[in-house]
Design a protein around this motif. Sequence first.
Motif, mmCIF file in Angstrom:
data_model
loop_
_atom_site.group_PDB
_atom_site.id
_atom_site.type_symbol
_atom_site.label_atom_id
_atom_site.label_comp_id
_atom_site.label_asym_id
_atom_site.label_seq_id
_atom_site.Cartn_x
_atom_site.Cartn_y
_atom_site.Cartn_z
ATOM 1 N N ILE A 254 0.851 -1.196 0.000
ATOM 2 C CA ILE A 254 0.000 0.000 0.000
ATOM 3 C C ILE A 254 0.879 1.236 0.000
ATOM 4 N N LYS A 255 0.667 2.056 -1.016
ATOM 5 C CA LYS A 255 1.341 3.358 -1.038
ATOM 6 C C LYS A 255 0.190 4.320 -1.302
ATOM 7 N N ALA A 256 -0.390 4.788 -0.203
ATOM 8 C CA ALA A 256 -1.644 5.536 -0.281
ATOM 9 C C ALA A 256 -1.444 6.939 -0.845
ATOM 10 N N GLU A 257 -2.526 7.490 -1.342
ATOM 11 C CA GLU A 257 -2.479 8.874 -1.831
ATOM 12 C C GLU A 257 -1.886 9.804 -0.776
ATOM 13 N N SER A 258 -2.309 9.605 0.479
ATOM 14 C CA SER A 258 -1.869 10.529 1.536
ATOM 15 C C SER A 258 -0.362 10.491 1.759
ATOM 16 N N SER A 259 0.285 9.387 1.359
ATOM 17 C CA SER A 259 1.718 9.292 1.613
ATOM 18 C C SER A 259 2.493 10.299 0.770
ATOM 19 N N TYR A 260 1.809 10.901 -0.201
ATOM 20 C CA TYR A 260 2.486 11.887 -1.052
ATOM 21 C C TYR A 260 2.229 13.319 -0.577
ATOM 22 N N ASN A 261 1.481 13.464 0.534
ATOM 23 C CA ASN A 261 1.097 14.816 0.975
ATOM 24 C C ASN A 261 2.270 15.801 1.030
ATOM 25 N N ASP A 262 3.387 15.329 1.625
ATOM 26 C CA ASP A 262 4.513 16.259 1.784
ATOM 27 C C ASP A 262 5.141 16.635 0.448
ATOM 28 N N ASP A 263 4.926 15.805 -0.550
ATOM 29 C CA ASP A 263 5.543 16.085 -1.861
ATOM 30 C C ASP A 263 4.700 17.041 -2.702
ATOM 31 N N LEU A 264 3.437 17.231 -2.317
ATOM 32 C CA LEU A 264 2.553 18.023 -3.179
ATOM 33 C C LEU A 264 3.028 19.471 -3.359
ATOM 34 N N PRO A 265 3.413 20.161 -2.253
ATOM 35 C CA PRO A 265 3.920 21.530 -2.448
ATOM 36 C C PRO A 265 5.189 21.546 -3.303
ATOM 37 N N LYS A 266 5.988 20.482 -3.180
ATOM 38 C CA LYS A 266 7.226 20.424 -3.988
ATOM 39 C C LYS A 266 6.874 20.330 -5.468
ATOM 40 N N VAL A 267 5.871 19.507 -5.766
ATOM 41 C CA VAL A 267 5.446 19.370 -7.161
ATOM 42 C C VAL A 267 5.004 20.739 -7.692
ATOM 43 N N VAL A 268 4.195 21.443 -6.886
ATOM 44 C CA VAL A 268 3.715 22.756 -7.330
ATOM 45 C C VAL A 268 4.890 23.705 -7.540
ATOM 46 N N ASN A 269 5.846 23.690 -6.606
ATOM 47 C CA ASN A 269 7.019 24.567 -6.767
ATOM 48 C C ASN A 269 7.805 24.234 -8.026
ATOM 49 N N GLU A 270 8.012 22.944 -8.250
ATOM 50 C CA GLU A 270 8.797 22.554 -9.425
ATOM 51 C C GLU A 270 8.085 22.948 -10.714
ATOM 52 N N LEU A 271 6.785 22.741 -10.744
ATOM 53 C CA LEU A 271 6.037 23.108 -11.955
ATOM 54 C C LEU A 271 6.044 24.631 -12.134
ATOM 55 N N THR A 272 6.006 25.349 -11.003
ATOM 56 C CA THR A 272 6.059 26.820 -11.076
ATOM 57 C C THR A 272 7.417 27.259 -11.621
ATOM 58 N N ASP A 273 8.480 26.664 -11.087
ATOM 59 C CA ASP A 273 9.829 27.026 -11.553
ATOM 60 C C ASP A 273 9.989 26.777 -13.043
ATOM 61 N N MET A 274 9.296 25.770 -13.539
ATOM 62 C CA MET A 274 9.414 25.465 -14.968
ATOM 63 C C MET A 274 8.415 26.261 -15.792
ATOM 64 N N SER A 275 7.736 27.182 -15.129
ATOM 65 C CA SER A 275 6.711 28.025 -15.771
ATOM 66 C C SER A 275 5.630 27.204 -16.466
ATOM 67 N N LEU A 276 5.303 26.086 -15.866
ATOM 68 C CA LEU A 276 4.255 25.255 -16.472
ATOM 69 C C LEU A 276 2.876 25.608 -15.926
ATOM 70 N N LEU A 277 2.845 26.200 -14.718
ATOM 71 C CA LEU A 277 1.551 26.446 -14.077
ATOM 72 C C LEU A 277 0.952 27.783 -14.488
#
Length: 575
Positions: A254-277
């Motif tokens: 089991i690798k639940a959706e919630s286990s990625y919670n801490d990574d979600l802001p990182k994903v947003v930051n990375e996508l922002t840095d790449m000007s994708l958002l």
Amino acid sequence: MNIRKYLDAEIEKALASQGASGCPAITKQAQRVEFGQYQANGVMGAAKKLKIKPHDLARQVVDNLNLDCLQRVEIAGPGFINLHLEPTFIAERLRAMRSSERLDVERAESKTVVIDYSAPNLAKEMHIGHLRSTSIGDAAARLLEFLGHTVIRANHVGDWGAQFGSLLAYMDQLAAQGEELSTALTDLEKFYMAASALFRNDETFAKNAREYVVRLQGGDPHCLALWEQFIEESITHCQAVYERLNITLTREDIKAESSYNDDLPKVVNELTDMSLLVESDGAKCVFLDAFIGKDGNPLPALVQKSDGGYPYLASDLAAVRYRTRELKADQALYFVDARQKLHLSQLFAVSREAGYLSAENDFKHCPFGVILKKDGKPFKTRDGADVKLRDVIEEAVSRARDLVNAKNPELDDAARGRVAEVVGVGAIKYAELSKNRTTDYIFDWDTMLSFEGNTAPYLQYAYTRIRSIFRRADIKPDTLHNSRLLLTEPLELELGVKLMQLPETLEAVAEDFQANILCNYLFELAGTFMSFYEACPILKAEEGVRDSRLLLSDLTANTLKKGLDLLGIEVVEQM
Ligand code: ARG
């Protein structure tokens, strides 16, 4: 050894020596050639390219083909090449099959494959729809592992999100009324229904539920504790279903959706840095040219909602990132309902843009259709609720028990219980696996539990029939080890060729995870065995012939057992 592939390569070489390089030989197991042997039909295409008569090219290919494994080669029709295998060669392959656990299946060049399957939403009980992803994904995991790959099972359960607000609020409400929570949670489906009804009909409750979501996502210890209690209950339920269904998923997978919670802001930051958002009505989205809505406008891929919350896509992006970066996955297979096609294509496209996926990563959606009732309508209870998977299993086993009682009343109680379990569970899983994965299919008890036709009970029964030959004669298969294989009768040859085709069958399944290819093979194998059994007496034959036929029988039983095992289906020795 994959004979088909071997013949293909040899004919391609022969074609190339005639100037037709790069032309596929397309060798197939031929339908109408004697004993189901092989036919190559690529000469037509090659001849067209070279602008010569297919028959002439076929002649040249045949003259250039000098293979020990072939007894004879002939040109058929306008330019097909029929390939008849040498019986001693077939016998040699069968010996190789018998001498190893791998049944002559070669080890593939190992890659790391993540298999994303089952993945129920933990807010409610598993329902009949989960049978598809769970059975098909598990069969893929078993097969890829057997072929020698490193398989990582990933049960991406849904354990986060708005619906948990109602559940937690309801838990607190019951506790305040002095009710025992563990009792209330024994029927998760009822619990979910009650909480959702309150959410719909009771304003104060709904407001409360929304607050619980915010508190949960903000890390409030009380809400987290309630949530953990609920999730624990739900996972226990899933594991019980997996165990009963003979599914290889464990808690560790089991690798639940919630286990990625801490990574979600990182994903947003990375996508922002790449000007994708792009901000759109306060929400953060990625717009890609490939996705255009019905209205002609670009379709957004939503990564963060305007209230700061994260949607389904966000945790899936974090999961892709984790799978390539941490798990070093070469491949990932998502066994997910065809209705999530857009979600997954957006996921892979955004992941590629973001660099979470490179050209080397083969991530793909392996979709499947839905399960329908006999009348073609979606599978629901009378009041429109989902049919619990638990109930489906119970019914399958109980129907199987009736069948077994009628078929073999002499079996003792314990044995009958075991047979009912294996046959019932086997039947519902096989019904999933034996259909083309991508289409919808009709769930029909009578067909899937029939002892005739392409069903689990038919194959399980065929297996026990072979075992009973050995029991009757009081012969242990191991004692046949030094016996010779004599393939002289047409049906001995036919059975031999069929057995030898296990490796090519498994490799064909692995190409696109169509388990029905393996089901069809096993069904044909059992059918060929039955014809052989009728035409070639076993125990009455003279000793050398008898032992050779016993060897063929034993190999058939082992192949049926292995094939069913790769599908996640068990056998019994007697039924
Ligand atoms: N929990 C999801 C559902 O019930 C399925 C998840 C499939 N896997 C994934 N990585 N999205 O629809």
